[in-house]
Design an enzyme around this catalytic site. Structure first.
Site, PDB file in Angstrom:
ATOM      1  N   TYR A 238      56.898  50.326 -37.652  1.00 53.26           N
ATOM      2  CA  TYR A 238      58.082  49.537 -37.698  1.00 53.26           C
ATOM      3  C   TYR A 238      59.094  49.817 -38.844  1.00 53.26           C
ATOM      4  O   TYR A 238      58.883  50.432 -39.814  1.00 53.26           O
ATOM      5  CB  TYR A 238      57.506  48.238 -38.461  1.00 53.26           C
TER       6      TYR A 238
ATOM      7  N   SER B  94      50.361  52.103 -36.699  1.00 52.70           N
ATOM      8  CA  SER B  94      50.747  50.754 -36.826  1.00 52.70           C
ATOM      9  C   SER B  94      51.638  50.082 -36.016  1.00 52.70           C
ATOM     10  O   SER B  94      50.869  50.005 -34.868  1.00 52.70           O
ATOM     11  CB  SER B  94      51.607  50.849 -38.314  1.00 52.70           C
TER      12      SER B  94
ATOM     13  N   ASP C  94      43.149  47.646 -45.577  1.00 54.48           N
ATOM     14  CA  ASP C  94      44.699  47.566 -45.113  1.00 54.48           C
ATOM     15  C   ASP C  94      44.931  46.157 -45.219  1.00 54.48           C
ATOM     16  O   ASP C  94      44.369  45.390 -44.343  1.00 54.48           O
ATOM     17  CB  ASP C  94      44.628  48.130 -43.824  1.00 54.48           C
TER      18      ASP C  94
ATOM     19  N   HIS D 162      46.490  51.001 -45.361  1.00 60.03           N
ATOM     20  CA  HIS D 162      47.351  50.993 -44.167  1.00 60.03           C
ATOM     21  C   HIS D 162      47.494  52.605 -43.916  1.00 60.03           C
ATOM     22  O   HIS D 162      47.714  53.147 -42.789  1.00 60.03           O
ATOM     23  CB  HIS D 162      48.799  50.603 -44.478  1.00 60.03           C
TER      24      HIS D 162
END
Length: 338
Positions: free
Chosen positions: A91, A184, A270, A307
């Site tokens: 992202y 992700s 995460d 993450h």
């Protein structure tokens, strides 16, 4: 400390996820419209100064025929058809510069790195605009969020599917050995593609975004999910429309339809893509296969990571796993010591 469910519950977590009655027709129509156009628009050699790989600047037709940019990189001087890896970025990222992602071509694969329309500039650069305006908030995850037909992720997922068609049309690719990979947001896109393209060789997804969205927006305030929450904090009457739109792009629904062998990776700390959302997809991966049975799948868990997940350790596991799926080059009797 982990903020989500404990591991023993995660391993069994398979919630019912809202699935629109017209989900399959929605995506069938979307992808049929995209497929009406030739996929490759332009392929130009890209000088990089690297002697061990060759790179091309690729433009392919994505959603609505929009030009989508990508880097195509492969080992230099190799003319035989190679297995291919299509990679999607996270992202707020774009494709950036071709020498920044060399793991897959150096490992011997043809590699297509797709740009993310309209998203570059937050963490890295890109070259693909998103020309479709729609009511919504200021962040990519909220662009067009009031209507599934106008939602940004309808366009981005379509681009991701078209990237597979693009790599199969490029020279030097074994079209029967194409894998999709991402982390992700990229992991969420790869998972969506696995649910929409049923002749992939493999899926590799880590910390996947866009999974079990109804839970995610309630569980974490970290972006990107927090951006949806902030949008709803201002647009207090939009919740029903937003939840409906999100149900058309949920990775759990795509995962149920997937047929390719899959490898997942998740960090239990995460708070960006909460572990339960990724496990919801993993535990239902291939469940809609019926008599065909569920595909091979495996999960790697990193209890003390967030993450970032397993980073280089996980990349090594990905390389060894995919080699066993599409190349089978390991010597007899060798063992994976990861």
């Amino acid at each position: 400390m982990p903020f989500d469910l404990p591991l023993d519950q995660l391993q069994r977590y398979a919630p019912a996820v809202a699935e629109p009655a017209d989900f399959d027709e929605f995506w069938r129509t979307t992808l049929t419209e995209a497929a009406d156009r030739p996929v490759l628009v332009d392929v130009c050699p890209e000088p990089t100064g690297l002697r061990l790989v060759d790179t091309w600047d690729v433009t392919f037709a994505g959603f609505g025929g929009d030009p989508v940019r990508a880097w195509y990189t492969r080992p230099a001087g190799v003319d035989t058809p190679l297995p291919a890896v299509v990679e999607y970025v996270g992202y707020g990222r774009g494709r950036s510069l071709p020498h920044e992602r060399l793991t897959w071509p150096v490992a011997g694969y043809a590699h297509l790195l797709m740009d993310s329309r309209g998203q570059a500039g937050q963490y890295s650069s890109g070259d693909t605009p998103d020309p479709h305006g729609a009511p919504g908030g200021p962040w990519p995850v909220t662009w067009g969020i009031l209507d599934p037909h106008r939602y940004h992720y309808r366009r981005l997922i379509t681009d991701a599917v078209r990237a597979v068609a693009a790599v199969r049309a490029l020279p030097g690719v074994d079209a029967g050995r194409v894998a999709v990979v991402g982390n992700s947001q990229g992991g969420g896109l790869a998972l969506a593609v696995a649910g929409l393209v049923h002749d992939l060789a493999a899926l590799l997804t880590t910390a996947p975004f866009l999974c079990h969205l109804q839970r995610a927006i309630e569980l974490t305030d970290a972006q990107p999910y927090g951006e949806i929450a902030r949008y709803l904090a201002v647009h207090r009457t939009a919740e029903g429309a937003v939840r409906r739109t999100l149900s058309y792009v949920d990775g759990v629904t795509f995962a149920r339809r997937a047929t390719a062998p899959a490898q997942f990776g998740i960090g239990l700390r995460d708070n960006v893509c909460p572990p339960s959302t990724g496990f919801a997809a993993y535990n239902q991966y291939g469940a809609a296969g019926g008599r065909a049975g569920r595909p091979q799948r495996e999960m790697h868990v990193y209890p003390f990571n967030g993450h970032e997940g397993g980073e280089a350790v996980h990349t090594r596991r990905q390389l060894r796993w995919l080699d066993g799926i599409v190349r089978v080059t390991a010597p007899a009797g060798s063992a994976d010591r990861s």
